[in-house]
Write a protein that holds these residues in place. Structure first.
Motif, PDB file in Angstrom:
ATOM      1  N   UNK A   1       4.265   5.485   2.349  1.00 46.34           N
ATOM      2  CA  UNK A   1       5.040   7.106   1.764  1.00 46.34           C
ATOM      3  C   UNK A   1       5.951   6.872   1.238  1.00 46.34           C
ATOM      4  N   UNK A   2       6.112   5.070   0.317  1.00 46.95           N
ATOM      5  CA  UNK A   2       6.640   4.592  -0.512  1.00 46.95           C
ATOM      6  C   UNK A   2       5.943   4.390  -1.446  1.00 46.95           C
TER       7      UNK A   2
ATOM      8  N   UNK B   1      -5.043   6.599  -2.785  1.00 41.59           N
ATOM      9  CA  UNK B   1      -4.570   5.514  -1.902  1.00 41.59           C
ATOM     10  C   UNK B   1      -4.664   4.395  -1.882  1.00 41.59           C
ATOM     11  N   UNK B   2      -3.687   3.538  -2.146  1.00 45.56           N
ATOM     12  CA  UNK B   2      -3.929   3.212  -2.865  1.00 45.56           C
ATOM     13  C   UNK B   2      -3.892   1.085  -2.073  1.00 45.56           C
ATOM     14  N   UNK B   3      -4.398   0.970  -1.449  1.00 43.07           N
ATOM     15  CA  UNK B   3      -4.907  -0.200  -0.956  1.00 43.07           C
ATOM     16  C   UNK B   3      -3.947  -1.554  -1.274  1.00 43.07           C
ATOM     17  N   UNK B   4      -4.385  -2.012  -2.298  1.00 39.05           N
ATOM     18  CA  UNK B   4      -4.096  -3.575  -2.852  1.00 39.05           C
ATOM     19  C   UNK B   4      -2.155  -3.325  -3.673  1.00 39.05           C
ATOM     20  N   UNK B   5      -1.828  -4.199  -3.756  1.00 43.37           N
ATOM     21  CA  UNK B   5      -0.554  -4.641  -5.170  1.00 43.37           C
ATOM     22  C   UNK B   5      -1.382  -4.422  -6.849  1.00 43.37           C
TER      23      UNK B   5
ATOM     24  N   UNK C   1       0.707  -1.159  -0.020  1.00 46.27           N
ATOM     25  CA  UNK C   1       0.030   0.146   0.116  1.00 46.27           C
ATOM     26  C   UNK C   1       1.499   0.997   0.048  1.00 46.27           C
ATOM     27  N   UNK C   2       0.335   2.274  -0.468  1.00 47.72           N
ATOM     28  CA  UNK C   2       0.830   3.620  -0.378  1.00 47.72           C
ATOM     29  C   UNK C   2       0.271   4.770  -0.465  1.00 47.72           C
ATOM     30  N   UNK C   3       0.090   5.858  -0.483  1.00 50.83           N
ATOM     31  CA  UNK C   3      -0.507   6.931  -0.416  1.00 50.83           C
ATOM     32  C   UNK C   3       0.577   8.425  -1.215  1.00 50.83           C
TER      33      UNK C   3
ATOM     34  N   UNK D   1      -0.728  11.116   5.765  1.00 46.48           N
ATOM     35  CA  UNK D   1      -1.264   9.239   7.068  1.00 46.48           C
ATOM     36  C   UNK D   1      -2.253   9.356   7.928  1.00 46.48           C
ATOM     37  N   UNK D   2      -2.091  10.942   8.459  1.00 47.15           N
ATOM     38  CA  UNK D   2      -2.382  10.224  10.110  1.00 47.15           C
ATOM     39  C   UNK D   2      -3.727  10.324   9.559  1.00 47.15           C
TER      40      UNK D   2
END
Ligand code: ZN
Length: 150
Positions: A146-147, A37-41, A16-18, A96-97
């Motif tokens: 964050x990556x 806002x990515x939950x899944x690969x 996951x990433x944002x 992110x928070x």
């Protein structure tokens, strides 16, 4: 291509990433920022539609308890994440928070808001348990948000 995400190589990201997907300065100087806002690969995993739907409802409602700069929170058709649109620029850590606090709200929820025929277009297509499992998984990988690239 015109759509920002069509120019993102989805084989190179590590969910996951944002990430910021777009930023627009409006004619009077106000700024809109669109987050991925990515939950899944991508192309390896996805959320089932009732999970997407219940996350959408529960997060869209609860984001606005934490922030007054939310414009929209909507699912991606590929079912791997959501777009969050905000007014104004915000630090990555603040976003992110905000996402973490809202995912905690999902975990604490006892029902999906507005999951009925009056307030929704498919009121029976929901799963609170599924949304909570996805929220739990997303939160478990917060240190990776964050990556973006693998
Ligand atoms: Zn709905």
């Amino acid at each position: 291509m015109n759509v920002e995400s069509f120019n993102l190589d989805h084989t190179l990201v590590a969910a996951p990433f944002i990430r910021v997907a777009d930023r627009k300065v409006l004619p009077h100087g106000d700024v809109l920022v669109k987050y991925d806002v990515r939950f899944c690969q991508p192309n390896q995993a996805h959320l089932e539609m009732p999970v997407v739907h219940s996350l959408e409802h529960t997060m869209a409602e609860n984001f606005r308890n934490h922030a007054d700069f939310i414009v929209d929170f909507s699912p991606m058709g590929c079912q791997t994440g959501f777009y969050l649109i905000t007014v104004g620029d915000h630090e990555q850590a603040e976003i992110e928070q905000l996402v973490a606090d809202t995912l905690a709200d999902v975990l604490a929820a006892t029902e999906v808001p507005a999951a009925n025929e009056v307030q929704c277009g498919w009121g029976v297509s929901h799963t609170l348990e599924g949304a909570q499992a996805a929220a739990r998984e997303m939160l478990a990988h917060r240190d990776q948000w964050s990556q973006v690239m693998a």
